[in-house]
Design an enzyme around this catalytic site. Structure first.
Site: not given
Length: 356
Positions: A104-106
């Site tokens: 995941h990222c932001w």
């Protein structure tokens, strides 16, 4: 196998057995992250700033080109870091045939998409989080809105409540140690070990994780706390719920409690203790502050702590009764010792009687 995007509930279910790779920048991860996640940053903090500035001031295409320049030289290293994590997990007992990883990222955008593409290309079974860490934070805040079967463990300073929680856990009771999550013991003296506390956001993440683990329990035991624990705050919605739950008050003799805190805190340097006293001088009072410090300087630690314990007893009594329906909520548990094992058995006996 194509990259699989999942919602937050399914993503967190898989996280029980699969590693999470957080591809945000090191500073983002350091500030707060999903508990247990590994940091696998696509960009350094400076690179993220450069890409973001290009996106805002020039164009998406320009930002992508910058990003690709940064990404290219790191590809082999990122794959190797993911492999190392998987190998380490296998050595520690993770399923040897599992090749699934979570990324995941932001916001669930280009950063996670780029890393997911790379790891999928290499041969991992990759899952991404729809909406990224932002969605996770919404999930965290939702946990505090739920109703939980809370039992609050109360008692004056020196009653050994933390040791009681630990004994309750050994008895297979569900507990959440808020002070352990906050890395602080609560009072002005709670930070004497000078351990860096988590950020407010990270504290909330840790608390939400513990609540999720314990939500099916018959009862969850927590220590009675002020809303503020050192530099972090118990989320107000959850704190209000704590204040409406039964308080099992461990009523231990003053002298036994005094001896207990002398043993626990008397080992610290005088300078640290004096600084802690100075932090409460306005509420303690000028004369009392001066007298307590003089006792300490003269190596009369017990008399110093006697004054401080008297102060904290008054403060706790005010907080205990400054809640709605205090008389109905407080269950007095008289004890004659600070022995955690003995008091835990007595506590559970009293609790089981009132629960039947």
């Amino acid at each position: 196998m194509p990259v699989t995007p999942l919602n937050i509930a399914t993503f967190l279910d898989l996280a029980q057995t699969c590693p999470i790779f957080d591809v945000r920048s090191p500073a983002e991860y350091q500030h707060a992250h999903i508990p247990g996640a590994y940091s696998l940053p696509l960009f350094t903090d400076e690179e993220r700033k450069i890409v973001g500035t290009a996106y805002k001031q020039e164009s998406k295409q320009k930002a992508i080109k910058f990003g690709l320049d940064f990404f290219g030289p790191k590809m082999v290293k990122m794959v190797e870091e993911a492999e190392q994590v998987m190998e380490s997990r296998k050595k520690n007992g993770a399923a040897p045939d599992s090749n699934r990883i979570l990324v995941h990222c932001w916001r669930g955008g280009m950063r996670s998409a780029g890393v997911a593409w790379l790891l999928d290309l290499y041969g991992f079974n990759v899952v991404t989080l729809v909406g990224g860490y932002k969605t996770y934070r919404h999930w965290v805040l939702q946990q505090f809105e739920k109703n939980y079967p809370l039992n609050i463990l109360g008692g004056y300073t020196g009653s050994g409540k933390t040791a009681l929680l630990q004994q309750l856990e050994k008895k297979k009771e569900a507990i959440i140690d808020l002070e352990a999550l906050a890395l602080h013991k609560g009072s002005a003296f709670g930070g004497l070990d000078r351990i860096a506390q988590p950020s407010q956001e990270m504290f909330e993440n840790l608390l939400a994780t513990e609540l999720k683990k314990k939500e099916a329990a018959h009862a969850i035991w927590l220590e009675d706390e002020s809303q503020r624990i050192g530099l972090v705050n118990i989320p107000i919605v959850f704190f209000n719920q704590m204040r409406q739950q039964p308080v099992f008050f461990i009523d231990a003799p003053f002298e036994k409690r005094l001896n207990h805190i002398v043993k626990e805190y008397g080992k610290y340097e005088k300078e640290k203790l004096i600084n802690a006293i100075m932090r409460i001088r306005k509420r303690l009072g000028g004369l009392e502050t001066k007298t307590a410090i003089n006792h300490l300087v003269e190596d009369n630690v017990k008399e110093c702590f006697r004054m401080l314990l008297t102060y904290y007893d008054k403060l706790y009594t005010k907080g205990l009764h400054n809640r709605e329906q205090a008389e109905e909520l407080v269950r007095l548990i008289p004890v004659t010792t600070i022995d955690a094992r003995q008091n835990t058995l007595h506590l559970l006996n009293c609790y089981q009687k009132q629960d039947t």
